[in-house]
Design an enzyme around this catalytic site. Structure first.
Site, PDB file in Angstrom:
ATOM      1  N   GLY A  29    -131.899 -12.727   2.355  1.00 58.72           N
ATOM      2  CA  GLY A  29    -130.924 -11.960   3.499  1.00 58.72           C
ATOM      3  C   GLY A  29    -130.396 -13.193   4.320  1.00 58.72           C
ATOM      4  CE1 TYR A  30    -127.338 -16.819   3.526  1.00 61.64           C
ATOM      5  CE2 TYR A  30    -127.146 -15.123   2.360  1.00 61.64           C
ATOM      6  CZ  TYR A  30    -127.179 -16.239   2.524  1.00 61.64           C
ATOM      7  OH  TYR A  30    -127.117 -16.893   1.108  1.00 61.64           O
ATOM      8  CG  LEU A  31    -132.535 -14.628   9.711  1.00 62.83           C
ATOM      9  CD1 LEU A  31    -133.579 -15.617   9.954  1.00 62.83           C
ATOM     10  CD2 LEU A  31    -133.221 -13.342   9.848  1.00 62.83           C
ATOM     11  CB  ILE A  87    -126.483  -9.293   9.720  1.00 67.60           C
ATOM     12  CG1 ILE A  87    -126.431 -10.785   9.291  1.00 67.60           C
ATOM     13  CG2 ILE A  87    -127.192  -9.076  10.848  1.00 67.60           C
ATOM     14  CD1 ILE A  87    -125.632 -11.520  10.292  1.00 67.60           C
ATOM     15  CG  ASN A 149    -126.302 -16.559  -3.074  1.00 64.25           C
ATOM     16  OD1 ASN A 149    -126.047 -15.679  -3.788  1.00 64.25           O
ATOM     17  ND2 ASN A 149    -126.709 -17.763  -3.513  1.00 64.25           N
TER      18      ASN A 149
END
Length: 161
Positions: A29-31, A87, A149
């Site tokens: 996932g992405y911060l 997020i 991604n």
């Protein structure tokens, strides 16, 4: 400075499976760094790959050459970040490795919200480095942001039309 030179391709068929390893399950996932953020200069990703976890920072430019930094972190920290801080959607995939000639291909078979998508990646030492193109290799998508991604986390493949 860490430079990544990587090319991405769609996969035409399952021919790659004959030389593939069993694969490793990934959850990431992405911060920060989601498409549409103003002033975007990088993405910050947390990833669990099998029994290892890492924090990854990549420059946001499009193309086959980007800055990339990776740092191993505790798996428990990564799980908490994925569950509480990321997020967009979590990206799930199984990554397989296939050796073709002197290069190692990474074949990502996406699951979850991105099920149905299969992408092959090859890392190169130089942008103009020649490599063998296996029969199962399809269209190159290195310059198409939809196949990154970080884009898939914001716009899952299942929502494409």
């Amino acid at each position: 400075m860490a430079i990544e030179i990587e090319r991405k391709f769609l996969v035409r068929d399952d021919g790659w499976r004959t030389g593939a390893d069993a694969g490793t399950r990934y959850r990431q996932g992405y911060l920060t760094g989601m498409p549409g953020e103003s002033g975007l200069r990088s993405s910050v990703r947390v990833r669990i790959a099998g029994d290892r976890a890492e924090l990854n920072i990549k420059s946001a430019e499009l193309g086959i050459r980007r800055l990339e930094y990776q740092y191993e972190i505790p798996v428990a920290d990564a799980e908490e970040m994925l569950d509480r801080l990321c997020i967009g959607h979590t990206v799930e995939k199984v990554r397989h490795h296939v050796r073709i000639g002197r290069h190692l291909w990474e074949i990502d078979v996406f699951g979850g919200d991105n099920a149905g998508l299969v992408v092959a990646e090859i890392e190169l030492a130089r942008e103009d480095e020649p490599f063998e193109r296996p029969d199962w290799l399809g269209e190159e998508v290195s310059d198409d942001p939809r196949y990154y991604n970080v884009y898939l986390a914001a716009h899952p493949y299942r929502t494409w039309q």
